[in-house]
Design an enzyme around this catalytic site. Structure first.
Site: not given
Ligand code: TPP
Ligand code: TPP
Ligand code: MG
Ligand code: MG
Lengths: 325, 358, 325, 358
Positions: C60, C87, C129
């Site tokens: 972010e 954020i 969230h």
């Molecule tokens: C700081 C933050 N940004 C965005 C999110 C929303 N979000 C939840 S899971 C995810 C993807 C995560 O991908 P990865 O690190 O590959 O883990 P996976 O879900 O594949 O286990 C996102 C963008 C979040 N939880 N935390």
């Protein structure tokens, strides 16, 4: 008892806490050999070694985030953020982590972490260094916010913060670090968190201030007294949780209140204080709660800062306005 | 520098279930125990998916495909080592001893799911991507400072490696030589973003070079490769060699969460292709073809798994609801005056039946 | 005119802005093929291509920080933060960068950047969230904060935000995304920033709300009317800068005010609204400004959130309290 | 992997002033022009230090020792390329065309120092460590999206490489192939923290491996090495090869700022030893020994430098103070009602002589 400045009182508190409890450690940028850019940690690395007084890499989120782990793991980290304005970098680790671990784990874990940071203006720093953003943290459940305005309180509040089982943001008024001295007991003592201090008694107007604005408030009260107006000055000391009782009691007596802070006006902690006063002491109020604050601009360049910051003149004008309302 | 050569993928059992490496440090019993766990966890995961579809639990993040990476890694830990994972790491927590009902309770919105039972040194699942990696560094560091001999193992995804906190973690851990094992489950997707868009590098393991630490790629669908690699690494980390970065190459077999629809962004051809080597089927192939398991025994494993999962569902669905006013109780050690007043007001509302939302 | 939900209105606004101005681009996590986790950017990548609708790495601070550069460099980035609670990661790039470039450069550069984020409760999300931390940004000079509560406003405010030469934080009430439909003109229109909307006229109590709390306020007003109390509902729409005039005018008429927000109480924007009202309309006030807010705890788990969030019952109770004061 | 071998330090002129590499792409005139700049900037820097000691300016961050890295890099840019540097990069900005009075005005607390003159595409100096690296990515990206053919060059310190933003910058730049040149001035200290404590890696350049981009180490005290390396790199970056990470190995000859006292934390032995190879002395040795410059010419260069610096001091000290109420004018494009009211109140105070602080 020795006659100490605020910075010396802080240094003494840190040393005593480390002496008394081997779990206490200090970490941050330049806190080791250099003793901190303001010398708050001066001499600590020589006394307690590099494992307990740690120069970290230049990464504030890592300082706070690893401190969360250190604290859960049984240490009592005292982390330094070199200037409060750089705490923006750690908002996530403070706002969603340090302050929520107890809640998230339903009490299984807690985070006895103190985050120290110098703040406020009057020192002609470059941009960002003088920001006052205490309101962010007062709006964040799970962390306490503490700020001293005297050497005695600096030591006692810092020791109480280190003893506290929850995260405490301890912000130190830069411009008062060496502004004056005060008798500070050698021995361990704590100034309880959550309790404001009546810095000066009075019965016509309540002046509420904290940290760097306390001397300004006191001076304004002094001058008001010369003009025949009796002003009570409250030094909040703990900004979160607020000592609503002390504030309310005073305003019920005086019927008028003025809040003073360096932070920008809109959404500053002064708003919370004003909102609370009018909720709790509505019928006592002879005039609206007034705010004397920084303006709604970024903290300005050094050539302008004295004009931008609240000063006794502005506080006096507010006192007058409250009296004449 | 030839990345593929510097960071080969370690494998013990290939997708076909053929033994292609050395498994001499793992007994037959241990392999079968792993299998029982993988089957149980897979059963749980699929059941959770269905429960969500039936509206019996809320949003759920499936771990199907990643059981081997999680279980194999945790199996290499000692009892009091630290585990710091994310929302998808319930397989790891379950294997560590957290009741199987907890992932369900979590998706039912019960606060208790954050309270890891006292005998397990794991943090509650982390929602903020990569935030837990710094906690692991601090925990490992605290172990070192207190001579506890504990290691901290942190799980995170491929997407997490893009976060600043990931970088700050690895750098700090390397500088203070914290006994951390960083385990990236590279499941190749971060919601809809493929690893090829997440980074422009061939591997995650190569990021270790930046911090002058060891980086290892392992087949994350091969529990024996994961376990043996981690066993070795955890031992060396415990002895003080400093942190290690493991990239467990795996695949998210299903959706990101029950709220996600992967058909919007990834080809089902890919899913088909990569499903073949998934950890449970692979281990089953190995066990059956090597004669360690008969078809009948396999049936029994599956039956037992179903029974355990059924128990967990029961436990979750009969779990007493927490008192709503608990929300005030774990903000600080003691209630502030504000919280005290607010709790009182809240309780008054509850007593007046003030539960209706308008 | 079509009958659109808020999410559709946002999608339409983004598409129109991109159509009209080739400098407008969308970036964030999962905004491309996936069309955003709430589908706000649905279909945009097909229409405008991968260079203008960009799935970024999961970072972010990079999203906002690079957007600052994009904006200075002549683009008009519309960045999405997947949920407002994330954020925190960008507080530095927003608080010390995006919002201060104009100031720092004395007007040489400016940052026409819109940061969109869904926020608020009622949707049973996991931890973090559902956070409502708009107060942080209302306390940050240099950025505007905007939040719609209707499809019409969603489109008009978003187009105005994209046209604005300064950074705008545009937060979208998650639970209203698909809650109802409204006629939304096909053509380009802007709802001016900085102007509140009288959502319902009344003359005994002023109810001030924004985003997800507007329907709750309206319903409470409706019920109060049945009980014979005439309530005016103000939808702030822009949280920074506040439309103090509309608020003050209303309270001068009604003499009573209740502020409603989801965010935790202490230090929330409700404090600023209350502080301002008592400053501006002190002599009109028949009762203190009341606040109906989230409690001073982290946003709770789904099983508790309905009880935690302000509801019509609590708003009605505050209206009654103001009437009976 | 042998880091020293993968990332050798490029050098053209060694510490003794001996030509040890190829300088065929730099004319004699260009070398002498560089020398005049280095001498001028060194003179300015020392003068600023003294002005601070005399209380005529406020806190000042000296760049002595880093002139070659800054000037050599900027010299490789085209006129409309972007420069995003930090508080210590006034040598870079000066060479790019910002008046020599600006660093002084900056330390005198004049807001104008943030207003880079219109004809120069540089951001105001950045105080928040590593924040500018992301702006550079965005600027480079915007250039790419608009087919402007501009490159963005960002300067940052060794300490900055520990920040999350640094990592996020390199990763994003690599993914979107933004035309950014990342120039780390590894001056070996971050205030009191030595590079050995900042990271556990031998080089900063090796971090490039993590992002699959080119990483280069260059002798940052050797302006010809810096210039030639950057010339080549900037060209390739402009053509679209993606970002490059440069580590310019240099040394902070003095204190971190005028508020710092390095005797508290670093051995003066180190300062003595590393001072010898500093950029100005080194280039002077080369020019004198190679006959490109006579002692007399050198004197003249020094005199001219003094005169230019004197002019700058004059300009700064006679620079009209900005109107204090300007503080309200650049928060937004237009004054908000709040700011309008506040400015009016402020102006009333000023008119009433309300300048005294109590
Ligand atoms: C700081 C933050 N940004 C965005 C999110 C929303 N979000 C939840 S899971 C995810 C993807 C995560 O991908 P990865 O690190 O590959 O883990 P996976 O879900 O594949 O286990 C996102 C963008 C979040 N939880 N935390
Ligand atoms: C985010 C942030 N944290 C801390 C500081 C305080 N600070 C200013 S300079 C500095 C050291 C920077 O070291 P380096 O990146 O090596 O640059 P150098 O000063 O050597 O040029 C620190 C810690 C800051 N300005 N910003
Ligand atoms: Mg993933
Ligand atoms: Mg440095």
């Amino acid at each position: 008892m020795a006659n100490l400045t605020i910075i010396q009182a802080i240094n003494q508190a840190l040393a005593q806490a480390m002496e008394q409890d081997p779990r206490v450690m200090v970490l941050g940028e330049d806190v080791g050999k250099n003793g901190g850019v303001f010398r708050a940690t001066d001499g600590l690395v020589d006394r307690f070694g590099e494992h307990r007084v740690v120069d970290t890499p230049l990464a504030e989120s890592a300082i706070v985030g690893s401190s969360v782990g250190l604290a859960i793991g049984g240490m009592r980290p005292v982390a330094e953020i070199q200037f409060f304005g750089f705490i923006y970098e750690t908002m996530d680790q403070i706002g969603t982590q340090a302050s929520r671990i107890r809640f998230r784990s339903q009490g299984r874990y807690h985070v006895p972490l103190v985050i120290r940071a110098p703040y406020g203006g009057g020192v002609r720093t470059p941009e960002i260094h003088s920001d006052s953003i205490e309101a962010f943290f007062a709006h964040s459940p799970g962390i306490k916010v503490v700020t001293p305005s005297t050497p005695y309180d600096a030591k006692g509040l810092l020791l109480a913060s280190i003893q506290d089982p929850d995260p405490v943001l301890f912000i130190e008024p830069m411009r008062l670090y060496r502004a004056f001295r005060e008798e500070v007991p050698e021995e361990w003592y704590e100034v309880p968190l959550g309790k404001a201090r009546i810095a000066r008694g009075g019965n016509q107007v309540t002046l509420i201030a904290w940290g760097p604005m306390v001397p300004v408030a006191e001076k304004a009260a002094e001058q008001a007294a010369q003009g025949g107006v009796s002003v009570e000055v409250i030094d909040l000391r703990t900004l979160s949780p607020l000592d609503v009782e002390t504030i309310t009691d005073s305003v019920e007596k005086t019927g008028r209140a003025v809040v003073v802070h360096e932070a920008v006006r809109t959404g500053g902690l002064g708003a919370e204080v004003a909102a609370t006063i009018q909720e709790r002491a509505f019928l006592s109020l002879e005039a609206p709660v007034m705010r004397v604050t920084g303006y709604d601009t970024p903290f300005p360049v050094p050539s302008v800062e004295d004009l931008w910051l609240p000063d006794t003149g502005r506080v006096l004008a507010a006192i007058q306005a409250a009296m004449n309302y | 520098m030839d990345i593929a050569q510097e960071f080969p993928i370690r494998q013990v059992i290939d997708a076909d279930g053929q033994l292609v490496g050395d498994r001499s440090s793992v007994s037959d019993d241990q392999v079968k125990d792993f299998y029982r766990w993988l089957v149980t966890l897979r059963t749980l995961d699929q059941r959770a998916w269905n429960l969500q579809r039936q509206g019996r639990i809320g949003t759920y993040p499936p771990f199907s495909g990643q059981e081997a990476a999680q279980v194999g890694a945790v199996a290499a830990l000692q009892k009091d080592d630290w585990i710091c994972g994310s929302y998808r790491d319930w397989a790891a927590l379950s294997y560590a001893g957290v009741p199987l009902s907890y992932p369900l309770l979590n998706s039912m919105g019960h606060a208790v799911a954050g309270r890891i039972p006292d005998e397990i040194n794991a943090l509650p699942v982390q929602v903020v991507i990569a935030a837990q990696t710094l906690h692991a560094v601090g925990l490992a560091w605290s172990s070192k400072l207190q001579n506890q001999g504990r290691v901290a193992l942190t799980f995170f995804g491929d997407g997490a490696t893009s976060q600043g906190d990931f970088h700050e973690s690895l750098n700090l851990a390397s500088v203070v030589k914290a006994p951390v094992v960083f385990v990236c489950q590279n499941n190749q997707w971060a919601i809809s973003v493929p690893i090829s868009r997440q980074m422009n590098s061939q591997t995650i393991a190569q990021r270790a070079v930046a911090y002058n630490i060891e980086g290892i790629r392992v087949d994350g669908n091969d529990i024996l490769a994961v376990y043996q690699t981690l066993k070795d690494v955890v031992g060396r980390v415990r002895e003080g060699q400093g942190p290690v970065l493991i990239e467990a190459v795996t695949y998210r077999l299903g959706a990101h969460t029950t709220a996600d629809d992967p058909t919007r962004y990834r080809p089902s051809e890919e899913e088909q292709r990569l499903r073949y080597g998934e950890p449970v089927a692979r281990l089953r192939r190995y066990l059956l073809s090597s004669g360690l398991l008969t078809e009948d025994e396999n049936k029994q494993v599956e039956e037992e798994a179903k029974a355990r999962v059924e128990e967990a569902v029961q436990a979750a669905e009969t779990f007493p609801k927490g008192a709503p006013e608990d929300v005030f109780n774990h903000v600080y050690a003691d209630l502030t005056p504000q919280l005290q007043a607010q709790r009182a007001e809240f309780q008054r509302r509850m007593q007046q039946g003030g539960t209706a939302r308008g």
